[in-house]
Design an enzyme around this catalytic site. Structure first.
Site, PDB file in Angstrom:
ATOM      1  N   THR A 157      40.669  -5.287  -6.557  1.00 15.25           N
ATOM      2  CA  THR A 157      41.374  -3.442  -6.209  1.00 15.25           C
ATOM      3  C   THR A 157      39.898  -3.080  -7.803  1.00 15.25           C
ATOM      4  OG1 THR A 157      43.707  -3.642  -6.902  1.00 15.25           O
ATOM      5  CG2 THR A 157      42.239  -1.720  -6.997  1.00 15.25           C
ATOM      6  N   GLN A 200      16.763  -6.767 -11.622  1.00 11.07           N
ATOM      7  CA  GLN A 200      15.406  -6.283 -12.683  1.00 11.07           C
ATOM      8  C   GLN A 200      14.432  -5.274 -12.157  1.00 11.07           C
ATOM      9  OE1 GLN A 200      15.349  -6.245 -16.011  1.00 11.07           O
ATOM     10  NE2 GLN A 200      17.223  -8.234 -15.959  1.00 11.07           N
ATOM     11  N   CYS A 213      20.146 -14.552 -22.577  1.00 15.83           N
ATOM     12  CA  CYS A 213      20.990 -15.527 -21.676  1.00 15.83           C
ATOM     13  C   CYS A 213      21.187 -16.679 -22.177  1.00 15.83           C
ATOM     14  CB  CYS A 213      21.477 -16.310 -20.714  1.00 15.83           C
ATOM     15  SG  CYS A 213      22.023 -14.243 -19.894  1.00 15.83           S
ATOM     16  N   ASN A 259      12.761 -11.500 -14.973  1.00 22.59           N
ATOM     17  CA  ASN A 259      13.617 -10.533 -16.459  1.00 22.59           C
ATOM     18  C   ASN A 259      12.697 -10.701 -16.818  1.00 22.59           C
ATOM     19  OD1 ASN A 259      14.891 -13.811 -15.022  1.00 22.59           O
ATOM     20  ND2 ASN A 259      15.699 -12.927 -17.239  1.00 22.59           N
ATOM     21  N   SER A 262      22.279  -5.063 -10.028  1.00 25.92           N
ATOM     22  CA  SER A 262      23.468  -4.521 -11.326  1.00 25.92           C
ATOM     23  C   SER A 262      23.348  -3.627 -12.249  1.00 25.92           C
ATOM     24  CB  SER A 262      23.229  -6.309 -12.406  1.00 25.92           C
ATOM     25  OG  SER A 262      24.152  -5.647 -13.502  1.00 25.92           O
ATOM     26  N   GLY A 263      24.945  -2.490 -12.135  1.00 25.30           N
ATOM     27  CA  GLY A 263      24.663  -1.637 -12.612  1.00 25.30           C
ATOM     28  C   GLY A 263      23.952  -1.787 -14.306  1.00 25.30           C
ATOM     29  N   GLY A 310      25.152  -8.315 -10.740  1.00 30.30           N
ATOM     30  CA  GLY A 310      24.694  -9.460 -11.041  1.00 30.30           C
ATOM     31  C   GLY A 310      25.283 -11.112 -10.806  1.00 30.30           C
ATOM     32  N   THR A 311      26.027 -11.929 -11.835  1.00 31.47           N
ATOM     33  CA  THR A 311      25.692 -12.811 -11.726  1.00 31.47           C
ATOM     34  C   THR A 311      27.396 -13.420 -10.353  1.00 31.47           C
ATOM     35  OG1 THR A 311      25.320 -13.277 -14.061  1.00 31.47           O
ATOM     36  CG2 THR A 311      27.098 -15.049 -12.765  1.00 31.47           C
TER      37      THR A 311
END
Ligand code: PLP
Length: 380
Positions: free
Chosen positions: A231, A173, A319, A145, A193-194, A66-67
């Protein structure tokens, strides 16, 4: 109960990614068949993600999360549109957006941070007023979030489109918790984001609508059609594809089950704990999140006592925990200092059980009463 911080990797996801670590570890850019097999896996993941978002697979750029997606969207759009110098965002964004915007403000861009009302919602009229010819990008999150509040992104996208600026939304989110349909709105860029939807940490995507002019953030090799060098994180990408497929298959039924658990938890806590209030728009909210203030006690103290029972929750975004500053989101909503300090976020996932919810319901009143007795602010 802290799934907005991160989620468990689904068993099906782990199973799908392991061969990419053990057997199919080739470089997808290689000319040989061994590498080519990996390239095929990446194409499959792109299609699985596109299916969940209702977009074209070519509109997906893989990132580290996400960042990176947020940074790429904002900085990439500004770099590609040097004639425009204004950024519009909200005061309740995740630091991945807010800190990026403030850094750019320090470099001479003009920044508007829209305020929110007591429900955590922005005023669309204010957004309309701020949009002008100088606006390069509007970046507004899909869902918050900390509170789970969902923004009216369709209406926002209409306003931004009419103005001619680019719209980015941080949907970290929202993806996997509510259905998203990029074919039927005019969002230009979207971050995912995974690790928030049962894939591992360190993988995400930036959706970029066809025709959007954006400069790459990471430069180097030609991966991702020159849009993101480096990669590919093949195991992470394969895992994210599988996690999105699971979300596509189960989103409606799973999230109604999660919502029922969240509602049970929330209702019981509000009923059984004195001076407890709900934060955020009750109607437009993610199905898994509840944010509750317990006046006159410290959120951190509640977390420590919950932790003794093995219950994980959060006093805001992970965070910012570790700092005693109350949440910037709750402060922007005008939540009084005494309540913002004692706020707890519970965020559920499809792996939470009713027994777990009942356990939290049983423990919370005792914790709150114990801390209230110690509080210097409570006199009776
Ligand atoms: N945006 C939001 C709304 C988030 O909740 C988070 C993580 O908490 C991020 C961005 C950052 O994502 P990542 O951890 O993948 O960098």
């Amino acid at each position: 109960m802290d799934n907005n911080a991160t989620t468990k990797v689904a068993d099906e996801v782990l199973e799908e990614m392991l061969p990419s670590l053990k057997d199919f570890y080739g470089n997808p850019s290689s000319m040989h068949t061994f590498g080519g097999k990996v390239g095929k896996k990446i194409r499959q993941a792109r299609e699985q993600i596109a299916e969940l978002l209702s977009c074209d697979p070519a509109e997906i750029i893989f990132t580290s999360g996400g960042t990176e997606s947020d940074n790429t969207a904002i900085k990439g759009i500004l770099a590609a549109n040097p004639g425009k110098r204004k950024i519009i965002t909200t005061r309740v964004e995740h630091p991945a957006v807010l800190a990026t915007c403030r850094e750019l403000e320090g470099r001479g861009y003009s920044l508007v941070e829209l305020g929110v009302n007591a429900d955590g919602q922005i005023d669309l009229a204010e957004l309309k007023e701020e949009l002008d010819d100088n606006t390069a990008i509007v970046t507004i999150m899909y869902a918050n979030n900390e509170t789970g509040v969902i923004f009216p992104i369709d209406k926002i996208s209409e306003l931004v489109k009419n103005n001619g600026a680019v719209l980015h939304t941080d949907a970290v989110q929202a993806v996997g918790k509510i259905p998203l349909d990029l074919k039927n709105n005019s969002i230009d860029l979207l971050s995912l984001s995974g690790h928030k939807l049962h894939a591992p940490k360190g993988v995400g995507i930036l959706y970029v609508r066809k025709g959007t002019r954006i400069s790459p953030f990471m430069v180097g090799g030609h991966q991702e059609a020159g849009r993101r060098a480096g990669t590919e994180n093949t195991p992470g990408i394969v895992a994210l594809g599988k996690a999105c497929q699971l979300a596509s298959d189960n989103i409606i039924e799973e999230n109604s089950r999660v919502k029922a658990l969240r509602d049970k938890l929330e209702k019981a806590i509000l009923k059984n704990c004195p001076s407890a209030t709900l934060n955020g728009d009750k109607k437009n909210r993610l199905p898994n999140t509840t944010n509750i203030s317990f006046e006159y006690i410290e959120g951190e103290a509640i977390l420590l006592l919950l932790d003794q029972f093995g219950i994980c929750a959060s006093s805001g975004s992970a965070c910012t925990s570790g700092s005693l500053e109350p949440s910037h989101v709750l402060r922007a909503m005008g939540v009084p200092f005494t309540a913002a300090h004692g706020s707890i976020r519970f965020s559920l996932s499809r792996y939470n059980t009713e027994d777990e919810v009942d356990f939290v319901i049983e423990k919370m009143p005792g914790i709150v009463n114990r801390l209230r007795q110690l509080s210097p602010f409570v006199t009776e």
